[in-house]
Design a protein around this motif. Sequence first.
Motif, PDB file in Angstrom:
ATOM      1  N   ALA A 510       0.823  -1.214   0.000  1.00 28.45           N
ATOM      2  CA  ALA A 510       0.000   0.000   0.000  1.00 28.45           C
ATOM      3  C   ALA A 510       0.852   1.257   0.000  1.00 28.45           C
ATOM      4  CB  ALA A 510      -0.928  -0.012   1.209  1.00 28.45           C
ATOM      5  N   ALA A 511       1.987   1.236   0.681  1.00 34.78           N
ATOM      6  CA  ALA A 511       2.849   2.421   0.718  1.00 34.78           C
ATOM      7  C   ALA A 511       3.305   2.802  -0.685  1.00 34.78           C
ATOM      8  CB  ALA A 511       4.061   2.167   1.617  1.00 34.78           C
ATOM      9  N   ILE A 512       3.529   1.820  -1.542  1.00 38.41           N
ATOM     10  CA  ILE A 512       3.961   2.086  -2.907  1.00 38.41           C
ATOM     11  C   ILE A 512       2.859   2.791  -3.682  1.00 38.41           C
ATOM     12  CG2 ILE A 512       4.688   1.034  -5.080  1.00 38.41           C
ATOM     13  CD1 ILE A 512       6.823   1.029  -2.898  1.00 38.41           C
ATOM     14  N   ASN A 513       1.646   2.280  -3.612  1.00 37.38           N
ATOM     15  CA  ASN A 513       0.554   2.895  -4.357  1.00 37.38           C
ATOM     16  C   ASN A 513       0.228   4.295  -3.850  1.00 37.38           C
ATOM     17  OD1 ASN A 513      -0.001   0.947  -6.354  1.00 37.38           O
ATOM     18  ND2 ASN A 513      -1.128  -0.310  -4.885  1.00 37.38           N
ATOM     19  N   TYR A 514       0.309   4.496  -2.548  1.00 43.93           N
ATOM     20  CA  TYR A 514       0.035   5.837  -2.029  1.00 43.93           C
ATOM     21  C   TYR A 514       1.169   6.802  -2.382  1.00 43.93           C
ATOM     22  CZ  TYR A 514      -4.251   4.799   0.490  1.00 43.93           C
ATOM     23  OH  TYR A 514      -5.549   4.479   0.799  1.00 43.93           O
ATOM     24  N   GLY A 515       2.423   6.326  -2.345  1.00 42.66           N
ATOM     25  CA  GLY A 515       3.546   7.201  -2.661  1.00 42.66           C
ATOM     26  C   GLY A 515       3.710   7.469  -4.144  1.00 42.66           C
ATOM     27  N   ALA A 516       3.127   6.612  -4.990  1.00 41.65           N
ATOM     28  CA  ALA A 516       3.250   6.771  -6.440  1.00 41.65           C
ATOM     29  C   ALA A 516       1.959   7.361  -7.016  1.00 41.65           C
ATOM     30  CB  ALA A 516       3.602   5.429  -7.076  1.00 41.65           C
ATOM     31  N   GLU A 620       6.744   4.363   6.099  1.00 42.20           N
ATOM     32  CA  GLU A 620       6.989   5.749   5.697  1.00 42.20           C
ATOM     33  C   GLU A 620       8.148   5.834   4.710  1.00 42.20           C
ATOM     34  OE1 GLU A 620       6.524   4.673   8.743  1.00 42.20           O
ATOM     35  OE2 GLU A 620       4.662   5.678   9.356  1.00 42.20           O
ATOM     36  N   GLN A 621       9.183   5.060   4.939  1.00 43.49           N
ATOM     37  CA  GLN A 621      10.314   5.058   4.007  1.00 43.49           C
ATOM     38  C   GLN A 621       9.900   4.514   2.644  1.00 43.49           C
ATOM     39  OE1 GLN A 621      13.047   2.752   6.398  1.00 43.49           O
ATOM     40  NE2 GLN A 621      14.190   4.576   7.039  1.00 43.49           N
ATOM     41  N   ARG A 622       9.105   3.453   2.642  1.00 45.26           N
ATOM     42  CA  ARG A 622       8.652   2.874   1.373  1.00 45.26           C
ATOM     43  C   ARG A 622       7.784   3.877   0.602  1.00 45.26           C
ATOM     44  NH1 ARG A 622       7.572  -1.323   4.951  1.00 45.26           N
ATOM     45  NH2 ARG A 622       5.312  -1.249   4.603  1.00 45.26           N
ATOM     46  N   PHE A 623       6.994   4.643   1.324  1.00 44.55           N
ATOM     47  CA  PHE A 623       6.154   5.664   0.698  1.00 44.55           C
ATOM     48  C   PHE A 623       7.014   6.665  -0.087  1.00 44.55           C
ATOM     49  CE2 PHE A 623       4.485   9.983   0.889  1.00 44.55           C
ATOM     50  CZ  PHE A 623       3.203   9.847   0.376  1.00 44.55           C
ATOM     51  N   PHE A 624       8.050   7.192   0.532  1.00 44.56           N
ATOM     52  CA  PHE A 624       8.890   8.182  -0.141  1.00 44.56           C
ATOM     53  C   PHE A 624       9.742   7.548  -1.236  1.00 44.56           C
ATOM     54  CE2 PHE A 624       8.096  10.459   3.915  1.00 44.56           C
ATOM     55  CZ  PHE A 624       7.522  11.597   3.378  1.00 44.56           C
ATOM     56  N   LEU A 625      10.153   6.305  -1.054  1.00 44.14           N
ATOM     57  CA  LEU A 625      10.891   5.612  -2.109  1.00 44.14           C
ATOM     58  C   LEU A 625      10.027   5.429  -3.354  1.00 44.14           C
ATOM     59  CD1 LEU A 625      12.788   2.893  -0.035  1.00 44.14           C
ATOM     60  CD2 LEU A 625      13.836   4.793  -1.300  1.00 44.14           C
ATOM     61  N   ALA A 626       8.740   5.189  -3.156  1.00 46.08           N
ATOM     62  CA  ALA A 626       7.828   5.034  -4.288  1.00 46.08           C
ATOM     63  C   ALA A 626       7.763   6.317  -5.110  1.00 46.08           C
ATOM     64  CB  ALA A 626       6.438   4.650  -3.799  1.00 46.08           C
ATOM     65  N   TRP A 627       7.711   7.449  -4.429  1.00 42.20           N
ATOM     66  CA  TRP A 627       7.695   8.740  -5.136  1.00 42.20           C
ATOM     67  C   TRP A 627       8.975   8.924  -5.940  1.00 42.20           C
ATOM     68  CZ3 TRP A 627       4.741  12.449  -6.879  1.00 42.20           C
ATOM     69  CH2 TRP A 627       5.256  13.720  -7.141  1.00 42.20           C
ATOM     70  N   ALA A 628      10.105   8.619  -5.342  1.00 45.73           N
ATOM     71  CA  ALA A 628      11.381   8.773  -6.046  1.00 45.73           C
ATOM     72  C   ALA A 628      11.462   7.831  -7.243  1.00 45.73           C
ATOM     73  CB  ALA A 628      12.537   8.512  -5.090  1.00 45.73           C
ATOM     74  N   GLN A 629      10.919   6.633  -7.109  1.00 48.83           N
ATOM     75  CA  GLN A 629      11.020   5.647  -8.181  1.00 48.83           C
ATOM     76  C   GLN A 629      10.289   6.102  -9.440  1.00 48.83           C
ATOM     77  OE1 GLN A 629      10.844   0.899  -8.268  1.00 48.83           O
ATOM     78  NE2 GLN A 629       8.837   1.767  -7.823  1.00 48.83           N
ATOM     79  N   VAL A 630       9.121   6.721  -9.305  1.00 54.86           N
ATOM     80  CA  VAL A 630       8.376   7.087 -10.511  1.00 54.86           C
ATOM     81  C   VAL A 630       9.062   8.206 -11.284  1.00 54.86           C
ATOM     82  CG1 VAL A 630       6.179   6.358  -9.507  1.00 54.86           C
ATOM     83  CG2 VAL A 630       6.841   8.759  -9.379  1.00 54.86           C
ATOM     84  N   TRP A 631       9.992   8.937 -10.628  1.00 58.57           N
ATOM     85  CA  TRP A 631      10.665  10.037 -11.317  1.00 58.57           C
ATOM     86  C   TRP A 631      12.055   9.665 -11.815  1.00 58.57           C
ATOM     87  CZ3 TRP A 631       7.282  12.823 -13.119  1.00 58.57           C
ATOM     88  CH2 TRP A 631       6.123  13.128 -12.401  1.00 58.57           C
ATOM     89  N   ARG A 632      12.391   8.395 -11.832  1.00 57.63           N
ATOM     90  CA  ARG A 632      13.636   7.983 -12.474  1.00 57.63           C
ATOM     91  C   ARG A 632      13.612   8.445 -13.932  1.00 57.63           C
ATOM     92  NH1 ARG A 632      14.563   1.659 -10.494  1.00 57.63           N
ATOM     93  NH2 ARG A 632      15.051   2.188  -8.323  1.00 57.63           N
TER      94      ARG A 632
END
Length: 689
Positions: A510-516, A620-632
């Motif tokens: 869920a953290a991935i979907n919310y962060g992305a 929380e860390q996974r959430f922010f990592l998800a945001w960073a991943q989509v902007w590679r």
Amino acid sequence: MKKLLLSTAVLALTAACQPAEAPSETAQTETQATAMTGSPEIGSWGFDLEGMDTDVVAGNDFYRYANGTWLDTTQIPSDRSNYGMFTVLAIEAEEQVQDIILELAAQDAANGTIEQKVGDLYGSWMDTSTIDQLGLAPAQPYLDEIAAAETHDDINALFATIHHQSPYGVGIIPDPADTTRYTVFVGQAGLGLPDRDFYLEEDNQSYRDAYLAFIEQIFDLAGMEDGASKAQAIFDLEMRIAETHWSQEDSRDIQKIYNPMPMDQLAALAPQLNFDAGMEQLGLDGVATYLVAQPSAIEAAGQIFEETPVDVWQDYMTFHYIRSNAGALPEAFDAANFAMFGTTLNGIEEQRPRDRRGVNLVGGQLGEAVGQVYVERHFPPESKTAMEELVANLVTAFEGRLEALEWMDDATRANALQKLSTFEPRIGYPDEWQDYSALEVRSDDLFGNLTRLAEFQWAEQLADLEGPVDRDAWPYPPQTVNASYNPLMNQITFPAGILQAPFFDPHADAAINYGAIGAVIGHEIGHGFDDQGRRFDYDGSIRDWWTEETNERFESRADRLGAQYSGYSPVEGRFVNGEFTMGENIGDLGGLQMAFTAYQHHLDSCCDGQAPVIDGFTGEQRFFLAWAQVWRRLYRRDNLINRLATDPHSPSQYRTNGVVRNLDAWYEAFGVTEDNDLYLPPEERVSIW
């Protein structure tokens, strides 16, 4: 006539301590494994751990911490100007659409059916032998009408068509004064290079030199004499036009570009351009008011028009007509056009294969025809349901944030909540598909097909002008990898193409979907409240619903954010324009804040407020990592320079680092302190929404 549309803030889609060792993908907790069903597309919980560089401290460069190995080991394909997660999904969608097109083309379809039109449009694009054999013949009638012009009035008559370049552009949009009806938008136009900065900035001399040579090359390829002097006259004309154009930041300021005028006022603004006759010729007469975006540029265009000889305008229109149709002309024209706009301006090493370009042509021009099949095959109903739930959760999270916002007074808050309550999300695909029955497509006539497509699309716009605003129309087909907010409709749109991993994966943590995708949803919601979107009311009409005190507080925060971004330099000597990118930066910052709040609500409802640790990472860390991943994303230098001048989105590293360094939750998640490079003192962090 270039069609212009009012900017709708389209999205161009963006430890405690770092783990002591590179985390293992096998350390997933039993609790989280049970919570997910199926297998994520990426890794074991939706994130590419191998793409990280954990030698980088998260607080020093979070973008590289999350993406460093991917950035160092990935190469931009030779036929791309940049490459990232959007590109990956676009290529996947392109391959899926190509399969659909080839299947439709292989059918023995009756004339007039959508299968026949899809197949014949693609086939005519691929029939390069016929294209080369015909040469300039298909374009000749339009070149002849340019050559036949004898007076400025004759040139004006050509401006007032959909086929020829002119120093102004028009489009049909909902009327910001009454969004139940359409009006006509008139704006500056006429340049061949992407923006006025390419003409005016000293650092862009190499691009100007290449463009001048390109103009001459087009005349040489067409067998027209005196190409060098024609090219210089055209370039000098465009330089004069560029000197009068408004900047990108002024051209996105709704308070500056909202200038409704009745016809007599528009005609008086630039009498040399014969707007009264031109609008009647285009079928745009009888409109109560015309929305003029850059009045001083239109006025100057009239003066430049009158002072420029007819023969220069003829050469100008001839060049632009050939250039804009280069893809439907013999290979030499197509190659020259790519060398200028692909290689010189964007650094692309080689042109994409013609079949893939044909897929994009058909997928764009007949997008909803192939989009119907795409949705049936690649967008399951459960994805639409899950997205509807995510959007509802983001709206609820933002509602709570608005209700608690300390810098907003109650009167402004009530209007903001009303606007949020009327947001209309559209997910996946339109409820009604476009009707192409009036369009004629022939298997052996690419040039004619493209001309008829332009005329078909213009006829649809003219039909719109006669009736009420169609709120069901979509800005792009469902296979598009993008998302958008339309302030005039107060609508947020998420086509099926973007609803794939890494943005959205129903089987991911869920953290991935919310962060992305959650943050993308928040970004689009945030556009309704960014520096321009906030000028529109709940029904899309322009209205100032802000009290003076709250307006000043908003602008103070926005100015501080703009100053941060104006200090970022992705290319030596060139900086992000914090004012031009303001709307997208506010969208990113507010969107991630909304998504984080929604994720916390999700944890409260399902997990007593606690997410399990997976592979050494907290929720929380996974959430922010998800945001960073989509902007590679990797950029070619020329493409990045182009984007700094023309793209309202900041480069990807700042869509990550520039955002997280303003969020207290990120500092807490990764143990960021004043010893880290991205650290901002609490009083310097910007929080708007």
